[in-house]
Design a protein around this motif. Structure first.
Motif, PDB file in Angstrom:
ATOM      1  N   GLN A  87      39.032  31.200  50.187  1.00  0.00           N
ATOM      2  CA  GLN A  87      37.477  31.303  51.052  1.00  0.00           C
ATOM      3  C   GLN A  87      36.517  31.323  51.338  1.00  0.00           C
ATOM      4  O   GLN A  87      35.636  30.856  50.251  1.00  0.00           O
ATOM      5  N   ARG A  88      35.938  30.505  52.561  1.00  0.00           N
ATOM      6  CA  ARG A  88      33.965  29.665  52.554  1.00  0.00           C
ATOM      7  C   ARG A  88      33.290  30.642  52.174  1.00  0.00           C
ATOM      8  O   ARG A  88      31.983  30.590  51.622  1.00  0.00           O
ATOM      9  N   ASN A  89      33.448  32.190  52.778  1.00  0.00           N
ATOM     10  CA  ASN A  89      32.031  33.512  52.141  1.00  0.00           C
ATOM     11  C   ASN A  89      33.094  33.870  50.818  1.00  0.00           C
ATOM     12  O   ASN A  89      32.437  34.406  49.993  1.00  0.00           O
ATOM     13  N   GLY A  90      34.124  32.948  49.662  1.00  0.00           N
ATOM     14  CA  GLY A  90      33.966  33.073  48.415  1.00  0.00           C
ATOM     15  C   GLY A  90      34.868  35.077  48.123  1.00  0.00           C
ATOM     16  O   GLY A  90      34.997  36.124  47.346  1.00  0.00           O
ATOM     17  N   LYS A  91      35.397  36.100  49.533  1.00  0.00           N
ATOM     18  CA  LYS A  91      35.763  36.701  49.431  1.00  0.00           C
ATOM     19  C   LYS A  91      37.608  36.224  49.535  1.00  0.00           C
ATOM     20  O   LYS A  91      37.513  38.416  48.889  1.00  0.00           O
ATOM     21  N   GLY A  92      37.852  35.627  49.362  1.00  0.00           N
ATOM     22  CA  GLY A  92      39.232  35.929  49.100  1.00  0.00           C
ATOM     23  C   GLY A  92      40.099  35.854  50.615  1.00  0.00           C
ATOM     24  O   GLY A  92      39.859  36.297  51.187  1.00  0.00           O
ATOM     25  N   ASP A  93      41.730  36.481  50.554  1.00  0.00           N
ATOM     26  CA  ASP A  93      42.255  37.289  51.430  1.00  0.00           C
ATOM     27  C   ASP A  93      42.363  38.279  51.689  1.00  0.00           C
ATOM     28  O   ASP A  93      43.268  39.242  52.336  1.00  0.00           O
ATOM     29  N   ASN A  94      42.071  39.147  50.262  1.00  0.00           N
ATOM     30  CA  ASN A  94      42.459  40.527  49.890  1.00  0.00           C
ATOM     31  C   ASN A  94      44.103  40.607  50.139  1.00  0.00           C
ATOM     32  O   ASN A  94      44.342  41.554  50.084  1.00  0.00           O
ATOM     33  N   ASN A  95      44.823  39.995  49.308  1.00  0.00           N
ATOM     34  CA  ASN A  95      46.585  39.783  49.303  1.00  0.00           C
ATOM     35  C   ASN A  95      46.554  38.858  48.446  1.00  0.00           C
ATOM     36  O   ASN A  95      47.063  39.524  47.365  1.00  0.00           O
ATOM     37  N   ARG A  96      46.810  38.063  48.443  1.00  0.00           N
ATOM     38  CA  ARG A  96      47.536  36.439  47.884  1.00  0.00           C
ATOM     39  C   ARG A  96      46.013  36.211  47.041  1.00  0.00           C
ATOM     40  O   ARG A  96      46.582  35.709  45.641  1.00  0.00           O
ATOM     41  N   PHE A  97      44.780  36.016  47.552  1.00  0.00           N
ATOM     42  CA  PHE A  97      43.866  34.850  46.908  1.00  0.00           C
ATOM     43  C   PHE A  97      42.905  36.066  46.205  1.00  0.00           C
ATOM     44  O   PHE A  97      41.865  36.784  47.271  1.00  0.00           O
ATOM     45  N   PRO A  98      42.153  36.229  45.151  1.00  0.00           N
ATOM     46  CA  PRO A  98      41.545  37.112  44.511  1.00  0.00           C
ATOM     47  C   PRO A  98      40.059  36.629  45.305  1.00  0.00           C
ATOM     48  O   PRO A  98      39.724  36.049  45.237  1.00  0.00           O
ATOM     49  N   PRO A  99      38.886  37.335  45.105  1.00  0.00           N
ATOM     50  CA  PRO A  99      37.596  37.579  45.826  1.00  0.00           C
ATOM     51  C   PRO A  99      37.042  36.549  44.326  1.00  0.00           C
ATOM     52  O   PRO A  99      37.405  36.715  43.272  1.00  0.00           O
ATOM     53  N   LEU A 100      35.861  35.891  44.956  1.00  0.00           N
ATOM     54  CA  LEU A 100      34.907  35.067  43.924  1.00  0.00           C
ATOM     55  C   LEU A 100      33.964  36.254  43.610  1.00  0.00           C
ATOM     56  O   LEU A 100      32.376  36.024  42.670  1.00  0.00           O
ATOM     57  N   ALA A 101      33.098  36.491  45.514  1.00  0.00           N
ATOM     58  CA  ALA A 101      32.118  37.744  45.193  1.00  0.00           C
ATOM     59  C   ALA A 101      31.287  38.746  43.925  1.00  0.00           C
ATOM     60  O   ALA A 101      32.761  39.131  44.278  1.00  0.00           O
ATOM     61  N   GLU A 102      30.675  37.993  42.918  1.00  0.00           N
ATOM     62  CA  GLU A 102      31.064  39.516  42.657  1.00  0.00           C
ATOM     63  C   GLU A 102      32.133  40.138  41.243  1.00  0.00           C
ATOM     64  O   GLU A 102      32.530  41.109  41.022  1.00  0.00           O
ATOM     65  N   SER A 103      32.825  38.870  41.416  1.00  0.00           N
ATOM     66  CA  SER A 103      33.818  38.972  40.401  1.00  0.00           C
ATOM     67  C   SER A 103      33.477  38.984  38.934  1.00  0.00           C
ATOM     68  O   SER A 103      32.811  37.955  38.714  1.00  0.00           O
ATOM     69  N   GLU A 104      34.497  40.091  38.411  1.00  0.00           N
ATOM     70  CA  GLU A 104      34.337  40.177  37.025  1.00  0.00           C
ATOM     71  C   GLU A 104      34.534  38.108  35.977  1.00  0.00           C
ATOM     72  O   GLU A 104      33.468  37.856  34.885  1.00  0.00           O
ATOM     73  N   TRP A 105      35.240  38.295  36.761  1.00  0.00           N
ATOM     74  CA  TRP A 105      36.515  36.478  36.467  1.00  0.00           C
ATOM     75  C   TRP A 105      34.710  35.157  36.218  1.00  0.00           C
ATOM     76  O   TRP A 105      34.578  34.546  35.787  1.00  0.00           O
ATOM     77  N   VAL A 106      34.330  35.112  37.381  1.00  0.00           N
ATOM     78  CA  VAL A 106      33.188  34.618  37.543  1.00  0.00           C
ATOM     79  C   VAL A 106      31.666  34.665  36.748  1.00  0.00           C
ATOM     80  O   VAL A 106      31.376  33.805  36.319  1.00  0.00           O
ATOM     81  N   LEU A 107      31.793  35.717  36.678  1.00  0.00           N
ATOM     82  CA  LEU A 107      29.933  36.147  35.975  1.00  0.00           C
ATOM     83  C   LEU A 107      30.483  36.550  35.173  1.00  0.00           C
ATOM     84  O   LEU A 107      28.882  36.237  33.861  1.00  0.00           O
ATOM     85  N   GLY A 108      31.991  36.644  34.091  1.00  0.00           N
ATOM     86  CA  GLY A 108      31.488  36.254  33.166  1.00  0.00           C
ATOM     87  C   GLY A 108      32.344  34.943  31.739  1.00  0.00           C
ATOM     88  O   GLY A 108      30.683  34.314  32.193  1.00  0.00           O
ATOM     89  N   ASP A 109      32.413  35.340  31.231  1.00  0.00           N
ATOM     90  CA  ASP A 109      32.044  34.451  30.428  1.00  0.00           C
ATOM     91  C   ASP A 109      33.235  33.443  30.658  1.00  0.00           C
ATOM     92  O   ASP A 109      33.295  32.771  31.350  1.00  0.00           O
ATOM     93  N   LYS A 110      31.742  31.889  30.021  1.00  0.00           N
ATOM     94  CA  LYS A 110      31.497  30.521  31.001  1.00  0.00           C
ATOM     95  C   LYS A 110      32.847  29.937  30.487  1.00  0.00           C
ATOM     96  O   LYS A 110      33.841  29.203  31.187  1.00  0.00           O
ATOM     97  N   LYS A 111      33.443  30.049  29.314  1.00  0.00           N
ATOM     98  CA  LYS A 111      34.693  28.531  28.771  1.00  0.00           C
ATOM     99  C   LYS A 111      35.523  29.692  29.658  1.00  0.00           C
ATOM    100  O   LYS A 111      36.874  28.331  29.846  1.00  0.00           O
ATOM    101  N   ARG A 112      35.579  30.659  29.562  1.00  0.00           N
ATOM    102  CA  ARG A 112      37.185  31.358  30.741  1.00  0.00           C
ATOM    103  C   ARG A 112      36.828  30.823  32.268  1.00  0.00           C
ATOM    104  O   ARG A 112      38.138  30.401  31.925  1.00  0.00           O
ATOM    105  N   LEU A 113      35.976  30.583  32.619  1.00  0.00           N
ATOM    106  CA  LEU A 113      36.261  29.884  33.823  1.00  0.00           C
ATOM    107  C   LEU A 113      36.646  28.695  34.119  1.00  0.00           C
ATOM    108  O   LEU A 113      37.173  28.247  34.211  1.00  0.00           O
ATOM    109  N   ILE A 114      36.107  28.056  33.183  1.00  0.00           N
ATOM    110  CA  ILE A 114      35.690  26.309  33.219  1.00  0.00           C
ATOM    111  C   ILE A 114      37.656  26.349  32.007  1.00  0.00           C
ATOM    112  O   ILE A 114      38.131  25.066  33.459  1.00  0.00           O
ATOM    113  N   GLU A 115      38.000  26.974  31.478  1.00  0.00           N
ATOM    114  CA  GLU A 115      39.259  26.356  31.353  1.00  0.00           C
ATOM    115  C   GLU A 115      40.389  26.736  32.790  1.00  0.00           C
ATOM    116  O   GLU A 115      41.061  26.160  33.406  1.00  0.00           O
TER     117      GLU A 115
END
Length: 598
Positions: free
Chosen positions: A498-526
């Motif tokens: 979604q354009r606000n980065g919040k996902g759809d709360n069902n199938r697609f996770p949020p990017l807002a304040e997500s540990e996957w986004v804010l954490g390890d750069k290498k993992r995110l690029i992969e």
């Protein structure tokens, strides 16, 4: 003369008796109708937020069920059963009872489930005194106990999906029943379009598609035999990518479904489709399903504007694929793309005006992937049937669920309709997935006075941006976008997250304040280059879907879009450079490195 007099007297007496009986009958009918209306509870203020045809009203049965809601069923005594969107130990089904006839549930209990269910469980239906419900992989049932809200019988497993499922894609298990002891269960396709590499740009489709052997169709089972697996059933129909909306029409003794069309025309074939085409295509297809039917997936999709089947780009030029068109079943009707039809229900009650009798109500759950255009549907539609056949037009029956227009992000929508059921008095019940709200829709006017005036105001709803076909230029939300990384995000990421980065709360996770986004750069690029498949946890909630790989993006574009994500949506993390992307790409398999490295 005496004979004529007796004849006259008998005739006069009979007429008088007939007249008295007729008057009594009319009074009784009138009294009964009035009594039925007085039995209806008072509507909620502003109909609980719903916009309905004239003389229809709605009362909110429940505001916010814990675990939220998907499909819904109503017993002959008025008890309501809701399939929780998120299950858990002994909490998969929510039972509701109204004890004081005010329309609102004052007893709410939870039961069912095994504690091993994941989210996205779907079905709940009542059939022959049993309550059937499903998780993603299992169809269960309880024998209902007369007078008891929660059944006292042990839970039975009726059908178990024993395939190995590493990902969460088209895995819901709705159910429907015929009048011969059979139950119908879809096995959705674990793929978008049977590509060699699923959801990978320009990857060709596999022909013939091996997934059709045991997926992408509907199987018929015994409704009463426990512990069945797919091999115990019979394949009833094929070529159907994802079925959530399904109902047996008792009027003509046939199964009807509304099929979810494929996704990602723009992301996978950007050189063939414009963003507008990808937003409105392909169609969501309304089918009458006859045994042996082939709906066309994955070789074809339906274009509702051209009113014809079109070969998918994955199969263009493949020998044998195009020739299959002659064997395909055309839909009765093609709705616009990505409307997410998640329930269909044939109305058999007597409370509503006659035009609704035997017609089909459809719950459109709402699109997630129409970017860069507004999201669409989020309403209850209706298809009238005449002489046992559907008419050529659909109507808006209930709207207002989203609460906003336009709907830019899925999370902007307050409610998303999902389940439809009918009560014993002919009221229509609607369940939604975001807050766990349930409405009861009632007709309060004179049925004979219902007509064009009431329908006209609903026809006007089709001009709203969440229902009408978007204008290719004026409705494009990306007009004037120049921020580095934002346009790339809106094109390739916003459809899911979604354009606000919040996902759809069902199938697609949020990017807002997500540990996957804010954490390890290498993992995110992969993740962006390789994609991601299988269960993960984001911000404490589990997800299990397919994240397609984006190795087709060059190093500079990957750096731009990931930097945009890490520095927007409330995130505040360091930038990612093209050099960092290049370094990670060099460690990946060939298919993730054989792209331009601008």
């Amino acid at each position: 003369m005496k004979y004529h007099y007796n004849l006259y007297y008998q005739t006069k007496t009979a007429s008088a008796v007939f007249l008295k009986r007729a008057v009594y009958f009319l009074i009784l009918v009138s009294f009964t109708q009035c009594e039925e209306k007085t039995k209806l509870p008072p509507p909620s203020p502003d109909n609980g937020g719903l916009f309905l045809p004239g003389n229809f009203a709605a009362v909110v049965v429940a505001d916010s069920l814990e675990g939220k809601a998907r499909h819904i069923a109503v017993n002959e005594n008025g008890d309501i059963y809701v399939k929780a969107r998120y299950g858990g130990s002994d909490s998969s089904v929510i039972a509701l009872r109204d004890t004081n006839s005010d329309g609102r549930a004052d007893i709410i209990k939870r039961f069912g489930g095994t504690g091993k269910e994941r989210g996205y469980g779907t079905a709940v239906r009542i059939h022959n005194g049993y309550l059937y419900f499903s998780s993603e992989l299992v169809v269960y049932r309880h024998k209902l106990t007369p007078g008891q809200l929660v059944p006292e019988s042990p839970m039975e497993i009726i059908v178990n999906d024993d395939h190995a499922h590493g990902m969460h894609e088209h895995i819901a298990k709705p159910v429907s029943f015929d009048d011969k002891g059979n139950m119908y269960v879809p096995f959705g396709a674990p793929s978008n379009c049977c590509q060699v590499s699923n959801r990978t740009p320009s990857s060709p489709g596999i022909y013939p598609c091996p997934l059709l052997e045991d997926h992408g169709g509907i199987w018929r089972f015994s409704a009463d035999k426990p512990n069945q697996t797919q091999k115990d059933g019979t394949r009833y129909a094929t070529g159907l990518r994802s079925i959530v909306a399904m109902d047996w029409n008792k009027e003509d003794g046939s199964l009807y479904v509304v099929n979810h069309g494929r996704d990602d025309l723009l992301r996978l074939w950007a050189h063939k489709f414009t963003p507008w085409q990808s937003a409105v295509l392909p169609s969501e297809e309304f089918f009458k399903v006859n045994e042996g039917m082939d709906g066309g997936w994955p070789y074809f999709y339906y274009d509702q504007m051209k009113k014809k089947k079109v070969i998918n780009p994955e199969y263009e030029g493949q020998a044998g694929a195009a020739e299959r068109e002659k064997d395909l079943e055309p839909p009765i009707f093609g709705f616009p793309g990505h409307w997410a039809p998640n329930d269909v229900f044939f109305y058999t009650g007597n409370q509503f005006p006659e035009r609704y009798k035997k017609g089909a109500f459809i719950a459109f759950h709402g699109s997630t992937n129409r970017a860069p255009y507004p999201q669409s549907s989020y309403f209850i539609g209706f298809i009238p049937f005449e002489n046992g056949k559907p008419t050529d037009k659909w109507e808006v029956f209930a709207d207002g669920f989203a609460g906003v227009d336009p709907i830019v992000n899925v999370s902007d929508a307050i409610y998303r309709p999902m389940g439809i059921a009918m009560g014993p008095d002919g009221s229509l019940y609607i369940a939604e997935t975001e807050k766990g709200k349930v409405w009861r829709i009632m007709y309060t006017g004179e049925k004979d006075n219902f007509g064009g005036e009431q329908l006209a105001q609903m026809e006007k709803r089709k001009t709203l941006s969440h229902i009408r076909t978007p204008d290719e230029v004026n409705d494009n939300l990306d007009k004037g976008v120049v921020v580095a990384g934002e346009k790339i995000y809106n094109t390739y990421c916003g459809a899911c997250h979604q354009r606000n980065g919040k996902g759809d709360n069902n199938r697609f996770p949020p990017l807002a304040e997500s540990e996957w986004v804010l954490g390890d750069k290498k993992r995110l690029i992969e993740v962006l280059l390789k994609g991601l498949e299988g269960p993960i946890e984001v911000k404490g909630q589990s997800y299990n879907n397919v994240m397609p790989q984006h190795s087709f993006l060059g190093n500079e574009d990957v750096a731009k879009v990931l930097t945009f994500i890490r520095q927007n949506f409330g995130n505040n993390a360091s930038a990612i450079s093209p050099e960092e992307v290049k370094e990670v790409r060099a460690t990946l398999p060939t298919q993730q490195t054989a792209t331009a490295t601008n």
